[in-house]
Write a protein that holds these residues in place. Sequence first.
Motif, PDB file in Angstrom:
ATOM      1  N   ALA A  45      -4.689   3.535   5.190  1.00  0.00           N
ATOM      2  CA  ALA A  45      -4.977   2.765   3.979  1.00  0.00           C
ATOM      3  C   ALA A  45      -5.792   1.515   4.312  1.00  0.00           C
ATOM      4  O   ALA A  45      -6.747   1.172   3.596  1.00  0.00           O
ATOM      5  CB  ALA A  45      -3.675   2.382   3.287  1.00  0.00           C
ATOM      6  N   THR A  46      -5.434   0.842   5.416  1.00  0.00           N
ATOM      7  CA  THR A  46      -6.190  -0.359   5.805  1.00  0.00           C
ATOM      8  C   THR A  46      -7.627  -0.015   6.151  1.00  0.00           C
ATOM      9  O   THR A  46      -8.566  -0.713   5.727  1.00  0.00           O
ATOM     10  CB  THR A  46      -5.497  -1.024   7.012  1.00  0.00           C
ATOM     11  OG1 THR A  46      -4.140  -1.312   6.685  1.00  0.00           O
ATOM     12  CG2 THR A  46      -6.209  -2.303   7.393  1.00  0.00           C
ATOM     13  N   SER A  48      -9.391   2.509   5.105  1.00  0.00           N
ATOM     14  CA  SER A  48     -10.113   2.915   3.896  1.00  0.00           C
ATOM     15  C   SER A  48     -10.547   1.707   3.070  1.00  0.00           C
ATOM     16  O   SER A  48     -11.719   1.616   2.640  1.00  0.00           O
ATOM     17  CB  SER A  48      -9.231   3.839   3.050  1.00  0.00           C
ATOM     18  OG  SER A  48      -8.849   4.982   3.781  1.00  0.00           O
ATOM     19  N   PHE A  49      -9.642   0.743   2.884  1.00  0.00           N
ATOM     20  CA  PHE A  49     -10.002  -0.432   2.086  1.00  0.00           C
ATOM     21  C   PHE A  49     -11.007  -1.325   2.815  1.00  0.00           C
ATOM     22  O   PHE A  49     -11.859  -1.960   2.177  1.00  0.00           O
ATOM     23  CB  PHE A  49      -8.741  -1.222   1.735  1.00  0.00           C
ATOM     24  CG  PHE A  49      -7.891  -0.560   0.690  1.00  0.00           C
ATOM     25  CD1 PHE A  49      -8.418  -0.231  -0.553  1.00  0.00           C
ATOM     26  CD2 PHE A  49      -6.562  -0.253   0.940  1.00  0.00           C
ATOM     27  CE1 PHE A  49      -7.640   0.380  -1.525  1.00  0.00           C
ATOM     28  CE2 PHE A  49      -5.777   0.361  -0.019  1.00  0.00           C
ATOM     29  CZ  PHE A  49      -6.313   0.687  -1.256  1.00  0.00           C
ATOM     30  N   LEU A  52     -14.335   0.375   2.325  1.00  0.00           N
ATOM     31  CA  LEU A  52     -14.774   0.191   0.940  1.00  0.00           C
ATOM     32  C   LEU A  52     -15.270  -1.229   0.702  1.00  0.00           C
ATOM     33  O   LEU A  52     -16.258  -1.438  -0.026  1.00  0.00           O
ATOM     34  CB  LEU A  52     -13.629   0.524  -0.016  1.00  0.00           C
ATOM     35  CG  LEU A  52     -13.291   2.004  -0.201  1.00  0.00           C
ATOM     36  CD1 LEU A  52     -12.059   2.160  -1.081  1.00  0.00           C
ATOM     37  CD2 LEU A  52     -14.484   2.753  -0.795  1.00  0.00           C
ATOM     38  N   ASN A  53     -14.604  -2.195   1.322  1.00  0.00           N
ATOM     39  CA  ASN A  53     -15.070  -3.574   1.189  1.00  0.00           C
ATOM     40  C   ASN A  53     -16.434  -3.765   1.840  1.00  0.00           C
ATOM     41  O   ASN A  53     -17.309  -4.461   1.284  1.00  0.00           O
ATOM     42  CB  ASN A  53     -14.038  -4.517   1.806  1.00  0.00           C
ATOM     43  CG  ASN A  53     -14.414  -5.973   1.629  1.00  0.00           C
ATOM     44  OD1 ASN A  53     -14.881  -6.624   2.553  1.00  0.00           O
ATOM     45  ND2 ASN A  53     -14.181  -6.515   0.436  1.00  0.00           N
ATOM     46  N   THR A  80     -11.047  -4.764  -3.246  1.00  0.00           N
ATOM     47  CA  THR A  80     -10.949  -4.070  -1.953  1.00  0.00           C
ATOM     48  C   THR A  80     -10.502  -5.018  -0.846  1.00  0.00           C
ATOM     49  O   THR A  80      -9.753  -4.623   0.056  1.00  0.00           O
ATOM     50  CB  THR A  80     -12.296  -3.446  -1.590  1.00  0.00           C
ATOM     51  OG1 THR A  80     -13.341  -4.452  -1.646  1.00  0.00           O
ATOM     52  CG2 THR A  80     -12.647  -2.313  -2.552  1.00  0.00           C
ATOM     53  N   CYS A  83      -6.665  -5.506  -1.314  1.00  0.00           N
ATOM     54  CA  CYS A  83      -5.930  -4.319  -0.878  1.00  0.00           C
ATOM     55  C   CYS A  83      -5.972  -4.161   0.639  1.00  0.00           C
ATOM     56  O   CYS A  83      -4.976  -3.749   1.258  1.00  0.00           O
ATOM     57  CB  CYS A  83      -6.500  -3.076  -1.555  1.00  0.00           C
ATOM     58  SG  CYS A  83      -6.268  -3.023  -3.338  1.00  0.00           S
ATOM     59  N   ALA A  84      -7.118  -4.506   1.259  1.00  0.00           N
ATOM     60  CA  ALA A  84      -7.224  -4.427   2.718  1.00  0.00           C
ATOM     61  C   ALA A  84      -6.284  -5.418   3.395  1.00  0.00           C
ATOM     62  O   ALA A  84      -5.644  -5.097   4.406  1.00  0.00           O
ATOM     63  CB  ALA A  84      -8.665  -4.662   3.156  1.00  0.00           C
ATOM     64  N   SER A  87      -2.492  -4.121   2.878  1.00  0.00           N
ATOM     65  CA  SER A  87      -2.192  -2.957   3.715  1.00  0.00           C
ATOM     66  C   SER A  87      -2.242  -3.310   5.201  1.00  0.00           C
ATOM     67  O   SER A  87      -1.453  -2.788   6.001  1.00  0.00           O
ATOM     68  CB  SER A  87      -3.168  -1.829   3.395  1.00  0.00           C
ATOM     69  OG  SER A  87      -4.515  -2.255   3.603  1.00  0.00           O
TER      70      SER A  87
END
Length: 260
Positions: A45-46, A48-49, A52-53, A80, A83-84, A87
């Motif tokens: 998850a980290t 991915s975010f 995305l950032n 993003t 969320c990063a 996570s």
Amino acid sequence: MTSGPESNPYQPPASDPTPPETPASTSAEQRPDLRIKDPRNWGWATISFIWLNCLTITLRQVRVEHPAWLVFLALAVALTLLCAIVSYMLWLFRVAVNAQIISPNSGPSPGWAIGCYFIPFVNWLLPAMVMKEIADASFRGKPHKGTGYLVAVWWTSFILLNLCLSFRPESIFVLILSWIAGVAVSWLILRISLRQVDLRESGLPKGPRPVLLPTSGPRPVAATRLPQPVRSDAPAGRPGPPSRPGGNEETRGVSGAEDW
């Protein structure tokens, strides 16, 4: 002088009807959980975010003057990034707990691993040291030689990225440094997570076993040739062949040892 069970030395000691409580009889709730937990979910998850950032920061370089596009990019970058961060903190807490289980005498505490990011002036250097300690504890003091350089690249690019965002937010260096920091921290997350998962699937690593040093003492009994026992009921040896004239004296009277 009266002798009783208390003063008789030959009397067996009386057993206590209520034995003391042993660690095995304690409840399961009081014992600490020494199981390594899987950090891959929060790690993926980290990553991915973070990517995305980095992608939203890349899209900001596209010169589009539409107000809706600018608002969308601003919200995407903020969401993003939030969320990063969340996570990443959850992943960091879990790997810090696992590192203390793997190497009890090394590694930072989970609370300190999270809190060092929020202390002014300390958060300029200490988070990189915490990440290096977690990697060393996860690999039991023998991580890959490039782990220290990877931590240095990640944290240096992250600090420079924050400086560029403070003074030159529209600079191209923001894009470059964000991708460098993102790739470096993603590689660290993968290495630490996969290492802890391997230890989780194979069980906790045991302590170092004693090494038997070579000594100059006597050889073990199993390694020596012991004399064969002689049977008392063994038949007498047959006389050997008569010696020829001029023969060797040592060959005379050879017994039938071969038959035995």
